[in-house]
Design a protein around this motif. Structure first.
Motif, PDB file in Angstrom:
ATOM      1  N   SER A  12     -43.000 -41.527  11.570  1.00  0.00           N
ATOM      2  CA  SER A  12     -43.278 -42.286  10.343  1.00  0.00           C
ATOM      3  C   SER A  12     -44.774 -42.396  10.084  1.00  0.00           C
ATOM      4  O   SER A  12     -45.227 -42.311   8.937  1.00  0.00           O
ATOM      5  N   THR A  13     -45.548 -42.587  11.146  1.00  0.00           N
ATOM      6  CA  THR A  13     -47.003 -42.687  10.994  1.00  0.00           C
ATOM      7  C   THR A  13     -47.589 -41.385  10.458  1.00  0.00           C
ATOM      8  O   THR A  13     -48.456 -41.404   9.570  1.00  0.00           O
ATOM      9  N   PHE A  14     -47.115 -40.248  10.966  1.00  0.00           N
ATOM     10  CA  PHE A  14     -47.570 -38.958  10.450  1.00  0.00           C
ATOM     11  C   PHE A  14     -47.260 -38.836   8.958  1.00  0.00           C
ATOM     12  O   PHE A  14     -48.098 -38.386   8.174  1.00  0.00           O
ATOM     13  N   ILE A  15     -46.063 -39.223   8.558  1.00  0.00           N
ATOM     14  CA  ILE A  15     -45.656 -39.115   7.154  1.00  0.00           C
ATOM     15  C   ILE A  15     -46.562 -39.962   6.263  1.00  0.00           C
ATOM     16  O   ILE A  15     -47.002 -39.526   5.195  1.00  0.00           O
ATOM     17  N   LYS A  16     -46.837 -41.188   6.710  1.00  0.00           N
ATOM     18  CA  LYS A  16     -47.698 -42.076   5.916  1.00  0.00           C
ATOM     19  C   LYS A  16     -49.134 -41.556   5.856  1.00  0.00           C
ATOM     20  O   LYS A  16     -49.748 -41.536   4.789  1.00  0.00           O
ATOM     21  N   ASP A  17     -49.656 -41.150   7.002  1.00  0.00           N
ATOM     22  CA  ASP A  17     -51.052 -40.708   7.045  1.00  0.00           C
ATOM     23  C   ASP A  17     -51.284 -39.431   6.245  1.00  0.00           C
ATOM     24  O   ASP A  17     -52.374 -39.220   5.697  1.00  0.00           O
ATOM     25  N   LEU A  18     -50.262 -38.569   6.177  1.00  0.00           N
ATOM     26  CA  LEU A  18     -50.390 -37.308   5.441  1.00  0.00           C
ATOM     27  C   LEU A  18     -50.031 -37.457   3.965  1.00  0.00           C
ATOM     28  O   LEU A  18     -50.147 -36.506   3.201  1.00  0.00           O
ATOM     29  N   HIS A  19     -49.542 -38.634   3.568  1.00  0.00           N
ATOM     30  CA  HIS A  19     -49.131 -38.896   2.184  1.00  0.00           C
ATOM     31  C   HIS A  19     -48.057 -37.891   1.738  1.00  0.00           C
ATOM     32  O   HIS A  19     -48.133 -37.309   0.641  1.00  0.00           O
ATOM     33  N   ILE A  20     -47.066 -37.707   2.599  1.00  0.00           N
ATOM     34  CA  ILE A  20     -45.960 -36.810   2.290  1.00  0.00           C
ATOM     35  C   ILE A  20     -45.117 -37.400   1.160  1.00  0.00           C
ATOM     36  O   ILE A  20     -44.836 -38.599   1.132  1.00  0.00           O
ATOM     37  N   ASP A  21     -44.682 -36.548   0.240  1.00  0.00           N
ATOM     38  CA  ASP A  21     -43.829 -36.998  -0.869  1.00  0.00           C
ATOM     39  C   ASP A  21     -42.345 -36.838  -0.547  1.00  0.00           C
ATOM     40  O   ASP A  21     -41.539 -37.713  -0.884  1.00  0.00           O
ATOM     41  N   VAL A  22     -41.974 -35.717   0.082  1.00  0.00           N
ATOM     42  CA  VAL A  22     -40.571 -35.463   0.446  1.00  0.00           C
ATOM     43  C   VAL A  22     -40.564 -34.799   1.821  1.00  0.00           C
ATOM     44  O   VAL A  22     -41.285 -33.826   2.044  1.00  0.00           O
ATOM     45  N   ALA A  23     -39.740 -35.328   2.733  1.00  0.00           N
ATOM     46  CA  ALA A  23     -39.646 -34.769   4.084  1.00  0.00           C
ATOM     47  C   ALA A  23     -38.212 -34.324   4.362  1.00  0.00           C
ATOM     48  O   ALA A  23     -37.268 -35.084   4.143  1.00  0.00           O
ATOM     49  N   PHE A  24     -38.088 -33.068   4.828  1.00  0.00           N
ATOM     50  CA  PHE A  24     -36.796 -32.503   5.227  1.00  0.00           C
ATOM     51  C   PHE A  24     -36.719 -32.575   6.754  1.00  0.00           C
ATOM     52  O   PHE A  24     -37.637 -32.111   7.443  1.00  0.00           O
ATOM     53  N   PHE A  25     -35.616 -33.097   7.285  1.00  0.00           N
ATOM     54  CA  PHE A  25     -35.449 -33.203   8.728  1.00  0.00           C
ATOM     55  C   PHE A  25     -34.196 -32.474   9.198  1.00  0.00           C
ATOM     56  O   PHE A  25     -33.177 -32.455   8.498  1.00  0.00           O
ATOM     57  N   GLN A  26     -34.286 -31.918  10.398  1.00  0.00           N
ATOM     58  CA  GLN A  26     -33.132 -31.366  11.087  1.00  0.00           C
ATOM     59  C   GLN A  26     -33.019 -32.051  12.454  1.00  0.00           C
ATOM     60  O   GLN A  26     -34.000 -32.572  12.974  1.00  0.00           O
ATOM     61  N   GLU A  27     -31.814 -32.019  13.014  1.00  0.00           N
ATOM     62  CA  GLU A  27     -31.514 -32.643  14.312  1.00  0.00           C
ATOM     63  C   GLU A  27     -31.870 -34.119  14.307  1.00  0.00           C
ATOM     64  O   GLU A  27     -32.672 -34.606  15.107  1.00  0.00           O
ATOM     65  N   VAL A  28     -31.232 -34.827  13.395  1.00  0.00           N
ATOM     66  CA  VAL A  28     -31.387 -36.276  13.247  1.00  0.00           C
ATOM     67  C   VAL A  28     -30.112 -36.945  13.762  1.00  0.00           C
ATOM     68  O   VAL A  28     -29.011 -36.545  13.398  1.00  0.00           O
ATOM     69  N   ASP A  29     -30.248 -37.958  14.595  1.00  0.00           N
ATOM     70  CA  ASP A  29     -29.081 -38.706  15.075  1.00  0.00           C
ATOM     71  C   ASP A  29     -28.818 -39.907  14.178  1.00  0.00           C
ATOM     72  O   ASP A  29     -29.753 -40.592  13.724  1.00  0.00           O
ATOM     73  N   PHE A  30     -27.521 -40.162  13.946  1.00  0.00           N
ATOM     74  CA  PHE A  30     -27.109 -41.304  13.129  1.00  0.00           C
ATOM     75  C   PHE A  30     -26.381 -42.366  13.940  1.00  0.00           C
ATOM     76  O   PHE A  30     -26.508 -43.556  13.674  1.00  0.00           O
ATOM     77  N   ASN A  31     -25.593 -41.921  14.916  1.00  0.00           N
ATOM     78  CA  ASN A  31     -24.810 -42.870  15.717  1.00  0.00           C
ATOM     79  C   ASN A  31     -24.408 -42.180  17.010  1.00  0.00           C
ATOM     80  O   ASN A  31     -23.236 -41.901  17.241  1.00  0.00           O
ATOM     81  N   SER A  32     -25.415 -41.906  17.843  1.00  0.00           N
ATOM     82  CA  SER A  32     -25.191 -41.093  19.037  1.00  0.00           C
ATOM     83  C   SER A  32     -25.589 -41.853  20.298  1.00  0.00           C
ATOM     84  O   SER A  32     -26.628 -42.526  20.335  1.00  0.00           O
ATOM     85  N   ARG A  33     -24.766 -41.688  21.320  1.00  0.00           N
ATOM     86  CA  ARG A  33     -25.062 -42.323  22.608  1.00  0.00           C
ATOM     87  C   ARG A  33     -26.401 -41.858  23.168  1.00  0.00           C
ATOM     88  O   ARG A  33     -27.160 -42.663  23.714  1.00  0.00           O
ATOM     89  N   TYR A  39     -34.220 -45.387   9.949  1.00  0.00           N
ATOM     90  CA  TYR A  39     -35.405 -45.894  10.641  1.00  0.00           C
ATOM     91  C   TYR A  39     -36.675 -45.280  10.050  1.00  0.00           C
ATOM     92  O   TYR A  39     -37.646 -45.987   9.740  1.00  0.00           O
ATOM     93  N   ILE A  40     -36.670 -43.942   9.880  1.00  0.00           N
ATOM     94  CA  ILE A  40     -37.848 -43.264   9.331  1.00  0.00           C
ATOM     95  C   ILE A  40     -38.101 -43.693   7.886  1.00  0.00           C
ATOM     96  O   ILE A  40     -39.243 -43.940   7.485  1.00  0.00           O
ATOM     97  N   ALA A  41     -37.031 -43.804   7.097  1.00  0.00           N
ATOM     98  CA  ALA A  41     -37.193 -44.203   5.693  1.00  0.00           C
ATOM     99  C   ALA A  41     -37.806 -45.602   5.595  1.00  0.00           C
ATOM    100  O   ALA A  41     -38.736 -45.835   4.810  1.00  0.00           O
ATOM    101  N   ARG A  42     -37.305 -46.531   6.398  1.00  0.00           N
ATOM    102  CA  ARG A  42     -37.803 -47.915   6.341  1.00  0.00           C
ATOM    103  C   ARG A  42     -39.257 -48.010   6.766  1.00  0.00           C
ATOM    104  O   ARG A  42     -40.028 -48.790   6.189  1.00  0.00           O
ATOM    105  N   THR A  43     -39.636 -47.244   7.770  1.00  0.00           N
ATOM    106  CA  THR A  43     -40.973 -47.417   8.352  1.00  0.00           C
ATOM    107  C   THR A  43     -42.026 -46.486   7.744  1.00  0.00           C
ATOM    108  O   THR A  43     -43.220 -46.697   7.955  1.00  0.00           O
ATOM    109  N   SER A  44     -41.591 -45.478   7.003  1.00  0.00           N
ATOM    110  CA  SER A  44     -42.550 -44.549   6.390  1.00  0.00           C
ATOM    111  C   SER A  44     -42.889 -44.893   4.946  1.00  0.00           C
ATOM    112  O   SER A  44     -43.865 -44.391   4.395  1.00  0.00           O
ATOM    113  N   GLY A  45     -42.063 -45.712   4.322  1.00  0.00           N
ATOM    114  CA  GLY A  45     -42.265 -46.045   2.912  1.00  0.00           C
ATOM    115  C   GLY A  45     -41.615 -45.068   1.956  1.00  0.00           C
ATOM    116  O   GLY A  45     -41.708 -45.240   0.742  1.00  0.00           O
ATOM    117  N   LEU A  46     -40.932 -44.037   2.482  1.00  0.00           N
ATOM    118  CA  LEU A  46     -40.180 -43.110   1.628  1.00  0.00           C
ATOM    119  C   LEU A  46     -38.745 -43.623   1.573  1.00  0.00           C
ATOM    120  O   LEU A  46     -37.896 -43.265   2.391  1.00  0.00           O
TER     121      LEU A  46
END
Length: 267
Positions: A45-66, A76-83
């Protein structure tokens, strides 16, 4: 309109060795504490904010995994990055994945995972295109195996809108990856995509007809350092998207991949 897009296979914020495949110089996969994943996600999230990213594409994201302590990583990333705008795609949903190794303590267990997009602008879902699994795999192996995908969506800009695709292609079967590349090129045409980016998991070229209208640009430096390979790339529509800069960013060992940023002018 000038925009910054980012594609990043975040390996569920585990770091090198997340896939459990033995690699020279990479420690064996072990279950990590909650704090390990929270630290990685905060850094993303810090990288996204510092780079002023407008749209970020992610792969291998966990939603509900042990394996990542049931954190919804895209939220989590959306809440903390401001996107604040986000679109998930679940491409792997199993109650128990008996991998890697024989020790249940370090097996993945329950996995709900996939990819997703976070954005400064509204996002509209168009289609989740789940790609075929390798035909040479056994039925049992493919039952537990993840789906690769094309996540097709629209970004609604202050003036106009563009169709995009977030992608994650086959890594271990060349025959299957070739099928995925054919499907991708079909979708470029079907949905008149302006921008497609993600983890190609290997080299690629565009066939003659798509190459007349789209450019394919791999990361300028290795985006998968363990194999000194450029696996992550962007496809842009000619005469609609002008590329100003493509950068492979050094983000340390948050993931086994490095993110690739593209700065563009949308006409």
């Amino acid at each position: 309109m000038k925009l910054k897009f980012l594609t990043w296979n975040i390996s569920f914020a585990y770091g090198p060795g997340s896939d459990g495949v033995k690699q020279e110089g990479v420690p064996p996969y072990v279950q990590m504490p909650t704090s390990h994943f929270e630290s990685g996600l905060k850094t993303i999230s810090t990288f996204i904010k510092d780079l002023h990213i407008d749209v970020a594409f992610f792969q291998e994201v966990d939603f509900n995994s042990r394996r990542s302590h049931y954190i919804n990583q895209l939220d989590y990333i959306a809440r903390t990055s401001g996107l604040d705008y986000r679109l998930p795609i679940v491409s792997w949903d199993r109650e128990y994945v008996p991998y890697p190794g024989l020790n249940p303590k370090n097996q993945f267990g329950k996995v709900v995972s996939g990819g997703g997009v976070v954005s400064r602008f509204p996002l509209h879902h168009i289609q989740n295109d789940f790609l075929p699994k390798p035909r040479e795999n056994s039925f049992l192996y493919n039952f537990f195996y993840l789906h690769r995908y094309l996540q097709i969506f629209k970004v609604v800009l202050p003036k106009g809108e563009i169709n995009c695709a977030n992608l994650h292609l086959e890594a271990f079967s060349q025959e299957n990856r070739d099928l995925h590349l054919i499907r991708l090129q079909d979708r470029l045409i079907d949905y008149d995509l302006s921008l497609a980016g993600g983890d190609f998991n290997g080299p690629a070229t565009l066939n003659e007809d798509p190459a007349k209208k789209w450019d394919l640009n791999f990361s300028p430096l290795p985006s998968f350092p363990q194999q000194n390979a450029a696996l992550d790339a962007w496809i842009t529509k000619k005469k609609r998207v002008t590329i100003e800069k493509i950068s492979t960013l050094d983000t340390g060992i948050i993931s086994d991949h490095l993110p690739v940023m593209i700065e563009v002018d949308i006409s």
